[in-house]
Design an enzyme around this catalytic site. Sequence first.
Site, mmCIF file in Angstrom:
data_model
loop_
_atom_site.group_PDB
_atom_site.id
_atom_site.type_symbol
_atom_site.label_atom_id
_atom_site.label_comp_id
_atom_site.label_asym_id
_atom_site.label_seq_id
_atom_site.Cartn_x
_atom_site.Cartn_y
_atom_site.Cartn_z
ATOM 1 N N HIS A 190 0.832 -1.207 0.000
ATOM 2 C CA HIS A 190 0.000 0.000 0.000
ATOM 3 C C HIS A 190 0.867 1.258 0.000
ATOM 4 O O HIS A 190 0.730 2.142 0.855
ATOM 5 C CB HIS A 190 -0.949 0.010 1.197
ATOM 6 C CG HIS A 190 -2.094 -0.936 1.066
ATOM 7 N ND1 HIS A 190 -3.158 -0.697 0.210
ATOM 8 C CD2 HIS A 190 -2.350 -2.121 1.663
ATOM 9 C CE1 HIS A 190 -4.024 -1.700 0.300
ATOM 10 N NE2 HIS A 190 -3.544 -2.580 1.164
ATOM 11 N N GLN A 227 -22.897 -1.611 -7.945
ATOM 12 C CA GLN A 227 -22.903 -0.791 -6.736
ATOM 13 C C GLN A 227 -23.314 -1.644 -5.541
ATOM 14 O O GLN A 227 -24.438 -2.123 -5.469
ATOM 15 C CB GLN A 227 -23.880 0.389 -6.888
ATOM 16 C CG GLN A 227 -23.876 1.358 -5.719
ATOM 17 C CD GLN A 227 -22.592 2.170 -5.672
ATOM 18 O OE1 GLN A 227 -22.147 2.688 -6.683
ATOM 19 N NE2 GLN A 227 -21.999 2.267 -4.507
#
Length: 431
Positions: free
Chosen positions: A145, A353
Amino acid sequence: MEDRSHKVLLVLVMLFLFAVIVLQYVCPGTECQLLRLRALSPAAAADPYRAEDETPVRFVPRFNFSTDDLLRRVDFNIKGDDLIVFLHIQKTGGTTFGRHLVRNIQLEQPCECRAGQKKCTCHRPGKRETWLFSRFSTGWSCGLHADWTELTNCVPSVVDSKKEVRLRPSRADGPSTVPAQERDRRGALPWRPGLKLMLMVRGVIAQYSEWNFYYITILRDPVSRYLSEWRHVQRGATWKASLHVCDGRSPTTEELPSCYTGDDWSGCSLQEFMDCPYNLANNRQVRMLSDLSLVGCYNLSVMPEEQRNKVLLDSAKENLKRMAFFGLTEFQRKTQYLFEKTFNMNFISPFTQYNSTRASSVEIDKQTQQRIETLNFLDMELYDYAKDLFLQRYQYMRQKEHQEARRKRQEQRKILRAKQAHLREQGENSS
């Protein structure tokens, strides 16, 4: 009676055919053909981009952005030296988006993804080079990350090390590069008042289009993201392998203390999670999108806290605005639309979604929510800015799309009128 019903049916059929002929005359283009198909399918008539999220019917912009800020169209050369770099922030839906990038894009040479392996091979057509720098294509090549500070300093060297010398493209230096006299003896970028303005004037900050690196990221509502990270940490996640490299070194334990003493922080309560003053979950999105070298990296004694927060927030906003693309977890279909328009790449299947997540299942009272918002006050401000810019870009791109479709229809009508006039003229001459 039967003859009468047949006559009525015949009249209705004739009226329908007449209406189709008139419509073909008025609007002969492909856009109108799509409209005719949609008219036959009422369920498909709804705007798919609005149906997938909770966009207000009338969006009122809060920030003033220039046309250059709103227009995002990248002439991405997948066969050349262009590279998409995905900055993956924890618990923003980046894993889902990352999988879309390697598995769901229509390409001349699709990424090769083998069963049981997380990484895919995403080579350029006819080359053994990758066009995508992400977790699912190159792995964590710049650290787990990696943030903006790490990526912009690491990616050029990683790419060049893997590229054959004869094929290495000439590139400008990275965004943290300044003349030698502006650096201290360690090669680090020292902080002093006015440095950010100086860097911007020299064009040093994130001019992605002048290089061949196109940075992208995904953001999420700060409260939902914070709760999702807490649940993830509660299950044993630590991200201990993260390097947090800034100005050539990782922070010391004094600069970045740990919130726990054991191997991990599994089982911690939300209250414990919020009470740790060193928790990197607080304002994570601002920290990961800003240039940490501007504030002395993780050394909190370089400047007052209020000044540090302002510099970090301004840097995060500037870097986000200059990125080639960013999406929002809460607007999946709009994120898909803007990516496709920006890079001229189409996804095979539409984004979905998901309104139900682990974070949404956490019930918190109003006081706890306010505490989370206070802990993430920089992220809250950044997200308001990002959401406004995102929706303005979406509106702008849709308007440009509608204008282009209207222009094509007008051209088609002119061509049709010219053909009809030519046919009439031929008929008159022959008669």
